[in-house]
Scaffold this motif. Structure first.
Motif, PDB file in Angstrom:
ATOM      1  N   ALA A  31       5.252  -1.997   1.871  1.00 42.30           N
ATOM      2  CA  ALA A  31       4.442  -0.904   1.291  1.00 42.30           C
ATOM      3  C   ALA A  31       3.872  -0.004   2.378  1.00 42.30           C
ATOM      4  O   ALA A  31       3.874   1.239   2.264  1.00 42.30           O
ATOM      5  CB  ALA A  31       3.321  -1.492   0.432  1.00 42.30           C
ATOM      6  N   GLY A  32       3.344  -0.586   3.476  1.00 40.20           N
ATOM      7  CA  GLY A  32       2.764   0.201   4.557  1.00 40.20           C
ATOM      8  C   GLY A  32       3.785   1.079   5.244  1.00 40.20           C
ATOM      9  O   GLY A  32       3.497   2.226   5.627  1.00 40.20           O
ATOM     10  N   ILE A  33       5.008   0.525   5.432  1.00 32.07           N
ATOM     11  CA  ILE A  33       6.086   1.304   6.049  1.00 32.07           C
ATOM     12  C   ILE A  33       6.414   2.523   5.188  1.00 32.07           C
ATOM     13  O   ILE A  33       6.581   3.643   5.685  1.00 32.07           O
ATOM     14  CB  ILE A  33       7.342   0.423   6.231  1.00 32.07           C
ATOM     15  CG1 ILE A  33       7.046  -0.793   7.123  1.00 32.07           C
ATOM     16  CG2 ILE A  33       8.495   1.256   6.779  1.00 32.07           C
ATOM     17  CD1 ILE A  33       6.760  -0.451   8.554  1.00 32.07           C
ATOM     18  N   GLU A  34       6.502   2.323   3.885  1.00 30.07           N
ATOM     19  CA  GLU A  34       6.812   3.426   2.972  1.00 30.07           C
ATOM     20  C   GLU A  34       5.692   4.455   2.951  1.00 30.07           C
ATOM     21  O   GLU A  34       5.938   5.667   2.915  1.00 30.07           O
ATOM     22  CB  GLU A  34       7.059   2.872   1.564  1.00 30.07           C
ATOM     23  CG  GLU A  34       7.377   3.915   0.505  1.00 30.07           C
ATOM     24  CD  GLU A  34       8.674   4.669   0.772  1.00 30.07           C
ATOM     25  OE1 GLU A  34       8.882   5.711   0.125  1.00 30.07           O
ATOM     26  OE2 GLU A  34       9.470   4.231   1.633  1.00 30.07           O
ATOM     27  N   LEU A  35       4.433   3.971   2.983  1.00 31.49           N
ATOM     28  CA  LEU A  35       3.274   4.888   3.012  1.00 31.49           C
ATOM     29  C   LEU A  35       3.325   5.761   4.268  1.00 31.49           C
ATOM     30  O   LEU A  35       3.113   6.980   4.205  1.00 31.49           O
ATOM     31  CB  LEU A  35       1.973   4.099   2.958  1.00 31.49           C
ATOM     32  CG  LEU A  35       0.672   4.919   3.021  1.00 31.49           C
ATOM     33  CD1 LEU A  35       0.553   5.826   1.794  1.00 31.49           C
ATOM     34  CD2 LEU A  35      -0.540   4.013   3.129  1.00 31.49           C
ATOM     35  N   ALA A  36       3.615   5.139   5.418  1.00 28.54           N
ATOM     36  CA  ALA A  36       3.707   5.900   6.674  1.00 28.54           C
ATOM     37  C   ALA A  36       4.798   6.960   6.580  1.00 28.54           C
ATOM     38  O   ALA A  36       4.646   8.093   7.039  1.00 28.54           O
ATOM     39  CB  ALA A  36       3.979   4.947   7.841  1.00 28.54           C
TER      40      ALA A  36
END
Length: 756
Positions: A31-36
């Motif tokens: 999720a964090g990778i996609e948010l970035a």
């Protein structure tokens, strides 16, 4: 997280996020990778730190141009702190080369501007490409400035040095705007000329200084400039030497007891000129002049000046310094000389008499000094603005169609001394700027138009200030003003057909009419004055009087400048007495005036002092003033009211227009009359400083001209009365019964009635 990003992305310094967290109700390992990825797509240079206990995620974070933090690291907090300090803009701005080598460090906006002007261009490009400048600014809450920098890319500039110029200029304007409306304490170590309004030393700004600080703050809050596109409205760059320095000067030189005694003005000047200023003040002024290399007006600002009940208008001198001596020390010594003269003027006889007349004590007075950049530019060895002016929100002279409540404005080419000294200038109502009562026919233009103007003389840098303040000025022919100036304020007189043509496109004599401004509307002067007088009166809760200067700029990218020089409250009666000055009275009317100043009934005047008409010659005006002054002192000592009568304008410095009296030469008069005599006919004394003093002391001022439609002044009646005493040019008569003077402040009309 995405909703918060979209809502606050304009203000984001950066993002710190876990990589694994719930998404759509289920735990997501990426999720964090996609948010970035999503955030970087919108803001490519946004600092993002992704953290996880899974070290294998480091490469995925790097692929999204994000930093990675291992939650299991023993130095977790230190690494987090380092990332925030280096990327979020907290702490100093550290200029680095692309390889990480530190080259400069800036602690504040001033240092950031200085570093940007000299740092290695490689460092500047490195930080600009990553938007480090805007991030650093956002961290300090300067969102508007950051938004000006963030959209600009290095590729937008043709050359790297163009980027440097843009950055330095943007920071310079920002620092200037940031100081607008603020009164900043002077710091000689850090002063760089950006602050618009400075205070030097402790204590009060004085009355005039308070007024300037008030309008400086008021009109920065009002955003007045936005109401008049193409015009910048502000106070000129100003520094105030506060009253604490005056106290130190008096104490250091042990001058108080000496100055309060009965010394002559010459003795006061000598003592003050030989005194030394406090060391701190001298060092501050040396630092100030190191940056302030422009012509200066050195102005008084006493505690009592410009107050509601005692304005002290025109009592103290203003000194105009070219401030262009070849050495800094030479400029400093001339500035110190001007300040000492202003300090000394508190104890001049004229000021002492005025102070006593207002019910105050000279020993309670303190003096601040204003150092103000003179508005204008250098033109052929002289420095002056296109025009200066003074405006009042209430007009005591109802001339033609100009009504009292409409206000009145006075304008003159060059410095405003022309207006303050009562010389020929242009007057109009800001509400009806095209109505000019003094210019009804061609001969009026030729007779009433401004003929001369004042300018700072830049050709004499070695001149020292003297009493009177005029030594730094030159009086020039209006027709010889710079062509750039004349095209804004002049018209052309054609002798061939006896006509006045607006502008200077024709051959002929130049006449100062202000037609291009007032009729062709090349500058919205009437609208600006109307707005300013309304806002100023509302803010001070009384009618106001303002002084201003205007500099026009022909370049498209530079705004015109409307500079506010001073504001003072006008003393206007809260309610007018019901005084009738029209027909129907049983008392014989001796004189009438339809241009009178004041309001009320005066019925205790039996003594009349008047200029003799049997041997009247203009060349003797200065001697008349001196002889009138002696009578004024006599009536002051006896505490007896009297009427003063003479031809032309009272208080003017031009002896060809009237008797050039100072305030202390007429201050005890209860009624003052200016009348025509033979061919000696002039317009009323519009704009002179002592009108405000007349209001303060409730002195009636009557203009009686045969051209007004009433009968001419009866000089024969005065001459027929036996003289109590007389001099070569002045006569004093005493009536058996007092005259009665009725002045209607609503209409500006008055009558003088004889005894029944």
């Amino acid at each position: 997280a995405w909703d918060l990003f979209r809502k606050y992305k304009k203000y984001l310094l950066g993002v710190v996020s876990d990589i694994q967290f719930p998404r759509g109700g289920k735990s997501s390992a990426t999720a964090g990778i996609e948010l970035a990825r999503m955030m970087k797509r919108k803001v490519a240079d946004l600092p993002v730190l992704l953290q996880s206990s899974d070290k294998s995620q480091a490469m995925a974070a790097e692929a999204r141009d994000s930093a990675f933090l291992n939650k299991q690291s023993p130095t977790l907090l230190n690494e987090l702190s380092t990332f925030i300090n280096e990327n979020f803009g907290f702490g100093d701005f550290v200029f680095k080369l692309p390889d990480g080598t530190e080259v400069e460090r800036a602690r504040n906006f001033r240092e950031l501007q200085e570093c940007a002007s000299r740092v290695d261009i490689r460092s500047l490009l490195f930080h600009a490409e990553s938007n480090h400048f805007s991030n650093w600014l956002i961290a300090r809450g300067e969102f508007d400035l950051a938004s000006r920098l963030r959209p600009r890319r290095v590729s937008d500039f043709a050359r790297p040095e163009d980027l440097r110029t843009f950055l330095v200029d943007t920071l310079s304007r920002f620092r200037h705007d940031r100081q607008s409306g603020m009164v900043t304490d002077f710091n000689r170590e850090r002063y760089d000329g950006q602050s618009e309004f400075l205070r030097i030393g402790k204590g009060s700004l004085g009355g005039k200084g308070r007024g300037l600080a008030f309008i400086n703050k008021l009109f920065n809050n009002q955003l007045m400039c936005s109401a008049f596109p193409g015009t910048r409205i502000s106070v000129p760059r100003t520094a105030v030497v506060c009253t604490g320095m005056f106290d130190e000067f008096m104490e250091k030189n042990e001058l108080t007891e000496f100055a309060l005694a009965e010394q002559s003005d010459e003795e006061i000047i000598r003592a003050f000129s030989n005194a030394t200023v406090p060391h701190e003040l001298e060092e501050d002024l040396r630092a100030f002049l190191g940056v302030a290399t422009y012509p200066l007006a050195v102005r008084s600002s006493s505690l009592l000046e410009d107050s509601y009940y005692q304005p002290f208008a025109g009592i103290f001198d203003t000194h105009f310094l070219p401030n262009n001596h070849s050495s800094l020390e030479g400029r400093l010594q001339r500035l110190l000389a001007a300040i000492k003269l202003i300090y000394a003027s508190v104890y001049f006889r004229n000021a002492k008499n005025y102070t006593i007349a207002t019910g105050n004590r000279t020993e309670e007075e303190k003096m601040a000094v204003i150092l103000q950049k003179i508005v204008g530019k250098e033109r052929g060895g002289y420095y002056y603005p296109v025009f200066s002016g003074m405006a009042r929100s209430y007009n005591f002279y109802s001339v033609g169609h100009i009504q009292p409540a409409e206000g009145i404005a006075y304008c003159a080419l060059g410095l405003g001394k022309t207006i303050m000294e009562g010389e020929n200038c242009l007057f109009f109502s800001p509400a009806n700027p095209r109505v000019l009562p003094q210019f009804s026919k061609t001969e009026d233009y030729l007779q009433n138009a401004q003929r001369e103007f004042f300018a700072v003389d830049l050709t004499r840098p070695s001149v020292f200030p003297e009493v009177g303040g005029e030594v730094g000025l030159s009086r020039l022919k209006a027709s010889n003003a710079d062509e750039e100036v004349l095209r804004y304020v002049a018209s052309t007189y054609s002798a061939d057909n006896d006509r006045i043509y607006p502008g200077i496109g024709r051959k002929g004599a130049r006449i100062i009419t202000f037609d291009p401004i007032l009729k062709a509307n090349v500058f919205p002067l009437g609208e600006i004055l109307e707005y300013f007088l309304e806002v100023g009166s509302s803010a001070m809760n009384v009618p106001v009087e303002v002084e201003f200067a205007v500099e026009m700029n022909s370049e498209d990218d530079k705004p015109n400048e409307f500079r506010l020089l001073q504001i003072r409250p006008m003393k206007v009666a809260a309610s007018f007495e019901d005084v009738s000055v029209y027909e129907g009275s049983d008392r014989p009317v001796l004189w009438r005036s339809d241009q009178a100043l004041g309001n009320g009934r005066i019925d205790d005047v039996k003594d009349i002092v008047f200029v003799r008409s049997d041997n009247f010659e203009r060349k003797n005006m200065a001697l008349m003033a001196e002889q009138i002054g002696r009578y004024n002192r006599m009536f002051k000592e006896e505490n007896v009211p009297y009427m003063l009568v003479g031809p032309g304008r009272w208080g003017t410095t031009d002896r060809w227009l009237g008797v050039p009296t100072k305030w202390n030469q007429i201050s005890s008069a209860r009624v003052i009359v200016e009348a025509d005599y033979g061919d000696f006919v002039v317009e009323p004394s519009f704009g002179t400083h002592f009108f405000q003093n007349l209001i303060t002391f409730s002195i009636a001022y009557l203009t009686i001209n045969s051209s007004s439609g009433y009968c001419a002044f009866d000089w024969d009646w005065l001459n027929s009365i036996e003289a109590q005493s007389e001099t070569e040019f002045v006569r004093h008569v005493r009536l058996e019964r007092p005259l009665e003077v009725l002045v209607d402040g609503r209409s500006g009309k008055a009558v003088v009635l004889t005894s029944s």
